[in-house]
Design a protein around this motif. Sequence first.
Motif, PDB file in Angstrom:
ATOM      1  N   GLU A 221       0.850  -1.181   0.000  1.00 31.44           N
ATOM      2  CA  GLU A 221       0.000   0.000   0.000  1.00 31.44           C
ATOM      3  C   GLU A 221       0.885   1.230   0.000  1.00 31.44           C
ATOM      4  N   PHE A 222       0.603   2.150  -0.918  1.00 38.44           N
ATOM      5  CA  PHE A 222       1.337   3.402  -1.007  1.00 38.44           C
ATOM      6  C   PHE A 222       0.347   4.538  -0.897  1.00 38.44           C
ATOM      7  N   LYS A 223       0.556   5.414   0.102  1.00 37.79           N
ATOM      8  CA  LYS A 223      -0.408   6.473   0.373  1.00 37.79           C
ATOM      9  C   LYS A 223       0.097   7.822  -0.142  1.00 37.79           C
ATOM     10  N   ASN A 224      -0.839   8.647  -0.545  1.00 35.87           N
ATOM     11  CA  ASN A 224      -0.564  10.023  -0.939  1.00 35.87           C
ATOM     12  C   ASN A 224      -0.268  10.830   0.321  1.00 35.87           C
ATOM     13  N   THR A 225       0.954  11.313   0.430  1.00 37.16           N
ATOM     14  CA  THR A 225       1.350  12.060   1.623  1.00 37.16           C
ATOM     15  C   THR A 225       0.876  13.508   1.578  1.00 37.16           C
ATOM     16  N   GLY A 226       0.440  13.964   0.412  1.00 34.30           N
ATOM     17  CA  GLY A 226       0.047  15.355   0.263  1.00 34.30           C
ATOM     18  C   GLY A 226       1.219  16.302   0.103  1.00 34.30           C
ATOM     19  N   LYS A 227       2.418  15.775  -0.128  1.00 33.85           N
ATOM     20  CA  LYS A 227       3.625  16.598  -0.233  1.00 33.85           C
ATOM     21  C   LYS A 227       3.978  16.960  -1.674  1.00 33.85           C
ATOM     22  N   GLY A 228       3.093  16.627  -2.618  1.00 28.60           N
ATOM     23  CA  GLY A 228       3.325  17.060  -3.982  1.00 28.60           C
ATOM     24  C   GLY A 228       3.797  15.977  -4.918  1.00 28.60           C
ATOM     25  N   LYS A 229       4.096  16.385  -6.159  1.00 26.23           N
ATOM     26  CA  LYS A 229       4.345  15.463  -7.264  1.00 26.23           C
ATOM     27  C   LYS A 229       5.610  14.632  -7.085  1.00 26.23           C
ATOM     28  N   ASP A 230       6.599  15.084  -6.328  1.00 25.32           N
ATOM     29  CA  ASP A 230       7.797  14.282  -6.134  1.00 25.32           C
ATOM     30  C   ASP A 230       7.496  12.975  -5.407  1.00 25.32           C
ATOM     31  N   GLU A 231       6.497  13.003  -4.544  1.00 29.04           N
ATOM     32  CA  GLU A 231       6.097  11.790  -3.838  1.00 29.04           C
ATOM     33  C   GLU A 231       4.833  11.176  -4.413  1.00 29.04           C
ATOM     34  N   TRP A 232       3.987  11.982  -5.027  1.00 27.72           N
ATOM     35  CA  TRP A 232       2.712  11.471  -5.565  1.00 27.72           C
ATOM     36  C   TRP A 232       2.438  12.083  -6.947  1.00 27.72           C
ATOM     37  N   PRO A 233       2.998  11.489  -8.000  1.00 24.70           N
ATOM     38  CA  PRO A 233       2.686  11.935  -9.355  1.00 24.70           C
ATOM     39  C   PRO A 233       1.509  11.172  -9.964  1.00 24.70           C
ATOM     40  N   PHE A 234       0.770  10.469  -9.126  1.00 26.50           N
ATOM     41  CA  PHE A 234      -0.251   9.544  -9.610  1.00 26.50           C
ATOM     42  C   PHE A 234      -1.625  10.197  -9.728  1.00 26.50           C
ATOM     43  N   ASP A 235      -1.634  11.424 -10.241  1.00 25.04           N
ATOM     44  CA  ASP A 235      -2.886  12.128 -10.524  1.00 25.04           C
ATOM     45  C   ASP A 235      -3.023  12.370 -12.023  1.00 25.04           C
ATOM     46  N   GLN A 236      -2.479  11.453 -12.811  1.00 29.02           N
ATOM     47  CA  GLN A 236      -2.505  11.550 -14.263  1.00 29.02           C
ATOM     48  C   GLN A 236      -2.793  10.181 -14.866  1.00 29.02           C
ATOM     49  N   ARG A 237      -2.964  10.154 -16.187  1.00 22.63           N
ATOM     50  CA  ARG A 237      -3.276   8.890 -16.875  1.00 22.63           C
ATOM     51  C   ARG A 237      -2.049   7.968 -16.917  1.00 22.63           C
ATOM     52  N   PHE A 238      -2.319   6.698 -16.701  1.00 17.66           N
ATOM     53  CA  PHE A 238      -1.295   5.661 -16.847  1.00 17.66           C
ATOM     54  C   PHE A 238      -1.803   4.586 -17.808  1.00 17.66           C
ATOM     55  N   HIS A 239      -0.879   3.867 -18.419  1.00 18.20           N
ATOM     56  CA  HIS A 239      -1.230   2.741 -19.292  1.00 18.20           C
ATOM     57  C   HIS A 239      -0.510   1.485 -18.800  1.00 18.20           C
ATOM     58  N   LEU A 240      -0.945   0.344 -19.331  1.00 17.11           N
ATOM     59  CA  LEU A 240      -0.470  -0.961 -18.873  1.00 17.11           C
ATOM     60  C   LEU A 240       0.606  -1.510 -19.809  1.00 17.11           C
ATOM     61  N   LEU A 241       1.583  -2.208 -19.218  1.00 15.79           N
ATOM     62  CA  LEU A 241       2.607  -2.932 -19.966  1.00 15.79           C
ATOM     63  C   LEU A 241       2.668  -4.366 -19.455  1.00 15.79           C
ATOM     64  N   ILE A 242       2.876  -5.317 -20.373  1.00 21.42           N
ATOM     65  CA  ILE A 242       3.065  -6.724 -20.034  1.00 21.42           C
ATOM     66  C   ILE A 242       4.277  -7.221 -20.814  1.00 21.42           C
ATOM     67  N   ASN A 243       5.226  -7.832 -20.125  1.00 20.93           N
ATOM     68  CA  ASN A 243       6.427  -8.284 -20.826  1.00 20.93           C
ATOM     69  C   ASN A 243       7.155  -9.369 -20.051  1.00 20.93           C
ATOM     70  N   ILE A 244       8.041 -10.067 -20.757  1.00 22.79           N
ATOM     71  CA  ILE A 244       9.056 -10.917 -20.137  1.00 22.79           C
ATOM     72  C   ILE A 244      10.415 -10.352 -20.537  1.00 22.79           C
TER      73      ILE A 244
END
Length: 274
Positions: A221-244
């Motif tokens: 579990e990773f929580k948003n500390t509220g300290k900004g994008k250096d710790e929480w850049p996860f307010d944007q779109r992400f896509h999936l990757l699958i690989n070996i």
Amino acid sequence: MYSFSPFNRLIKAAVLSVAFFMSADVALAQPFKKLVWSDEFNGTGLPDANKWGYDTAMGCPKICGWGNNELQYYTHKNTRNVRQENGMLVVEAHKEKMGNAQYTSARIVTKNKGDWKYGRIEVRAKLPAGRGMWPAIWMLPTDAKYGGWPHSGEIDIMENVGYWPDSVLATVHTNAFNGMKGTQKTKGLNFKDLSTAFHVYSIEWDATKIRFYVDDQLCNEFKNTGKGKDEWPFDQRFHLLINIAVGGNWGGAKGVDDSIFPQKMFVDYVRVYQ
């Protein structure tokens, strides 16, 4: 998965700590109910081009390693390395020369075809086995709003290395917490059948936290500390990757057993809920 030079040292230390693993079952919150994107892999041949693209090693002049000193060449639209078969996605690594690489594999991506901000992303998969294997199910930012890696973040839903066959890891990378600094946020779980049985690898991600699960058992579990994008850049779109991947700084830390090839990762489905 993106760049892990010092990650290998941290993982070696973590192997020695029993406390690294979480053994208690934790109830799944399941706040996301609406299915917004899925692939059941019921077709034949290459994956659905409306849903999947390819990262390839084309144009890589010396080491086709994506920053991790990996040994494989990721091919493009090659059914030898990725295909739909018997209701499954098959990603297959081979011992064969291509370009400057001695191995081939595939890395498929949903970028600009499946991009999400928040939700439950779940993948049911069976992993390859053997020394030198490094399968991953992970996410990268689609728009890189905060800059190149690791500034815009990375979410590793599942990683496994073949010389450590009973363990899966879930990891978050940000500018403050990443593999280059050895500060990435990693936890894992033990399973005895990763290459012989299917497991569901998933995250639940909202504005306050990312929770990682294996078969609905909390892994990290990773929580948003509220300290900004250096710790929480996860307010944007992400896509999936699958690989070996084959070898690399972490996957190849104990070498590659050439007798194991070919090796396959089977994916039963990918489902995204919001």
